[in-house]
Design an enzyme around this catalytic site. Sequence first.
Site, PDB file in Angstrom:
ATOM      1  N   SER A 127     -10.032   5.086  -6.339  1.00  0.00           N
ATOM      2  CA  SER A 127     -10.459   5.267  -4.948  1.00  0.00           C
ATOM      3  C   SER A 127     -11.953   5.009  -4.839  1.00  0.00           C
ATOM      4  CB  SER A 127     -10.163   6.694  -4.495  1.00  0.00           C
ATOM      5  OG  SER A 127     -10.846   6.975  -3.297  1.00  0.00           O
ATOM      6  N   TYR A 140      -9.923  15.731  -5.997  1.00  0.00           N
ATOM      7  CA  TYR A 140      -9.518  14.336  -5.799  1.00  0.00           C
ATOM      8  C   TYR A 140     -10.545  13.393  -6.434  1.00  0.00           C
ATOM      9  CZ  TYR A 140      -7.868  10.128  -3.381  1.00  0.00           C
ATOM     10  OH  TYR A 140      -7.377   8.871  -3.096  1.00  0.00           O
TER      11      TYR A 140
HETATM   12  N1  NAP Z   1      -4.621   6.179   1.772  1.00  0.00           N
HETATM   13  C1  NAP Z   1      -5.885   6.023   1.400  1.00  0.00           C
HETATM   14  O1  NAP Z   1      -6.821   6.017   2.223  1.00  0.00           O
HETATM   15  C2  NAP Z   1      -6.229   5.835  -0.051  1.00  0.00           C
HETATM   16  C3  NAP Z   1      -7.542   5.453  -0.369  1.00  0.00           C
HETATM   17  C4  NAP Z   1      -7.877   5.275  -1.704  1.00  0.00           C
HETATM   18  C5  NAP Z   1      -6.936   5.456  -2.675  1.00  0.00           C
HETATM   19  N2  NAP Z   1      -5.678   5.833  -2.340  1.00  0.00           N
HETATM   20  C6  NAP Z   1      -4.711   6.020  -3.409  1.00  0.00           C
HETATM   21  O2  NAP Z   1      -3.590   5.201  -3.175  1.00  0.00           O
HETATM   22  C7  NAP Z   1      -2.445   5.793  -3.795  1.00  0.00           C
HETATM   23  C8  NAP Z   1      -1.300   5.843  -2.796  1.00  0.00           C
HETATM   24  O3  NAP Z   1      -1.697   6.692  -1.738  1.00  0.00           O
HETATM   25  P1  NAP Z   1      -1.035   6.639  -0.275  1.00  0.00           P
HETATM   26  O4  NAP Z   1      -2.156   6.727   0.680  1.00  0.00           O
HETATM   27  O5  NAP Z   1      -0.082   5.529  -0.185  1.00  0.00           O
HETATM   28  O6  NAP Z   1      -0.296   8.069  -0.257  1.00  0.00           O
HETATM   29  P2  NAP Z   1       1.206   8.509   0.115  1.00  0.00           P
HETATM   30  O7  NAP Z   1       1.689   7.751   1.302  1.00  0.00           O
HETATM   31  O8  NAP Z   1       1.153   9.987   0.199  1.00  0.00           O
HETATM   32  O9  NAP Z   1       2.063   8.061  -1.153  1.00  0.00           O
HETATM   33  C9  NAP Z   1       1.900   8.705  -2.381  1.00  0.00           C
HETATM   34  C10 NAP Z   1       2.962   8.208  -3.329  1.00  0.00           C
HETATM   35  O10 NAP Z   1       2.770   8.842  -4.615  1.00  0.00           O
HETATM   36  C11 NAP Z   1       4.002   9.431  -5.017  1.00  0.00           C
HETATM   37  N3  NAP Z   1       3.798  10.663  -5.772  1.00  0.00           N
HETATM   38  C12 NAP Z   1       2.960  11.677  -5.492  1.00  0.00           C
HETATM   39  N4  NAP Z   1       3.119  12.669  -6.400  1.00  0.00           N
HETATM   40  C13 NAP Z   1       4.066  12.248  -7.263  1.00  0.00           C
HETATM   41  C14 NAP Z   1       4.663  12.810  -8.405  1.00  0.00           C
HETATM   42  N5  NAP Z   1       4.326  14.021  -8.859  1.00  0.00           N
HETATM   43  N6  NAP Z   1       5.611  12.099  -9.066  1.00  0.00           N
HETATM   44  C15 NAP Z   1       5.993  10.874  -8.626  1.00  0.00           C
HETATM   45  N7  NAP Z   1       5.455  10.275  -7.538  1.00  0.00           N
HETATM   46  C16 NAP Z   1       4.501  10.965  -6.871  1.00  0.00           C
HETATM   47  C17 NAP Z   1       4.742   9.750  -3.719  1.00  0.00           C
HETATM   48  O11 NAP Z   1       6.125   9.833  -4.009  1.00  0.00           O
HETATM   49  P3  NAP Z   1       7.115  10.879  -3.249  1.00  0.00           P
HETATM   50  O12 NAP Z   1       6.638  10.949  -1.834  1.00  0.00           O
HETATM   51  O13 NAP Z   1       8.469  10.221  -3.393  1.00  0.00           O
HETATM   52  O14 NAP Z   1       6.991  12.157  -3.962  1.00  0.00           O
HETATM   53  C18 NAP Z   1       4.389   8.550  -2.869  1.00  0.00           C
HETATM   54  O15 NAP Z   1       5.233   7.471  -3.141  1.00  0.00           O
HETATM   55  C19 NAP Z   1      -2.896   7.177  -4.290  1.00  0.00           C
HETATM   56  O16 NAP Z   1      -3.203   7.106  -5.663  1.00  0.00           O
HETATM   57  C20 NAP Z   1      -4.148   7.433  -3.487  1.00  0.00           C
HETATM   58  O17 NAP Z   1      -5.034   8.308  -4.138  1.00  0.00           O
HETATM   59  C21 NAP Z   1      -5.285   6.024  -1.046  1.00  0.00           C
END
Ligand code: NAP
Length: 238
Positions: A127, A140
């Site tokens: 991130s 985080y």
């Molecule tokens: N959105 C942003 O602004 C942003 C910015 C920078 C980085 N990121 C990074 O991008 C990645 C994806 O984030 P997102 O925004 O797409 O979030 P999201 O919509 O909440 O998706 C998170 C994903 O991670 C999975 N996950 C979480 N805990 C888990 C566990 N214990 N075991 C297996 N799977 C797990 C969830 O699966 P289930 O729902 O099926 O449990 C879901 O598929 C993350 O690493 C986040 O830190 C996001």
Amino acid sequence: MSGRVLITGASSGLGRALALAYRQAGWQVWGCGRDAGRLAELAVAGVTPLRFDGRDGSATAAAAVGLPPLDLLILNAGSCEYIKDAHHFDGALFAQVIETNLVATGHALAAFLPLLGKGSRLAIVGSAVSWLPLPQAEAYGASKAGLDYLAASLCLDLRGIGIGVTLIRPGFIDTPLTARNHFPMPCLLPVDEAARQILKGLAAGRDQIHFPLRFIGLLRLLGALPVGIWLRLARHLT
Ligand SMILES: NC(=O)c1ccc[n+]([C@@H]2O[C@H](COP(=O)([O-])OP(=O)(O)OC[C@H]3O[C@@H](n4cnc5c(N)ncnc54)[C@H](OP(=O)(O)O)[C@@H]3O)[C@@H](O)[C@H]2O)c1
């Protein structure tokens, strides 16, 4: 170019958009997550679902059994929780975030890295937060800073066997993870646009992918300031 890709955290947000984009580009895609309903929806789109909790090393190892060699492994699963009161530090919440974002990445590496060979690529989703300390981001930010080091170190150790490593450091993306935020999110990017930029960067074999550039530029500038200046500037954020 097409091939085989496995994506963790594919049941929602960025991982889901990546899975669908790779599928559309003709790749064979394995999508991981915990939510059975959302994984079933992905299966309808042609993504092979793998359901396991990433914090469980044995379950992660079991998910890898019988998989063919991969061209690309994207470790994207993660969660974001804020430390609301640093003085009364929530150690359990801190451990939960580190376990989901950092320890589970170790389990995934142990399970899936053997499926990568010469000419393949590992991508880790960190991130932009690790460029600048932000309030309430103790858990985080620490987990993502850990991923920065992990990716950099893996890059050194895997290049000898021809495996490329990419660290992806996005700014704010419009996903269920950020939908819970009640603060301004500058340069918030639509999730499909974020996936498009990642596909483009990975196809080009880039070691670092970060976006949106205007936001990243600002974070890097502020992060390069003497810490005292940032502490003063950040006073109104806390
Ligand atoms: N959105 C942003 O602004 C942003 C910015 C920078 C980085 N990121 C990074 O991008 C990645 C994806 O984030 P997102 O925004 O797409 O979030 P999201 O919509 O909440 O998706 C998170 C994903 O991670 C999975 N996950 C979480 N805990 C888990 C566990 N214990 N075991 C297996 N799977 C797990 C969830 O699966 P289930 O729902 O099926 O449990 C879901 O598929 C993350 O690493 C986040 O830190 C996001």
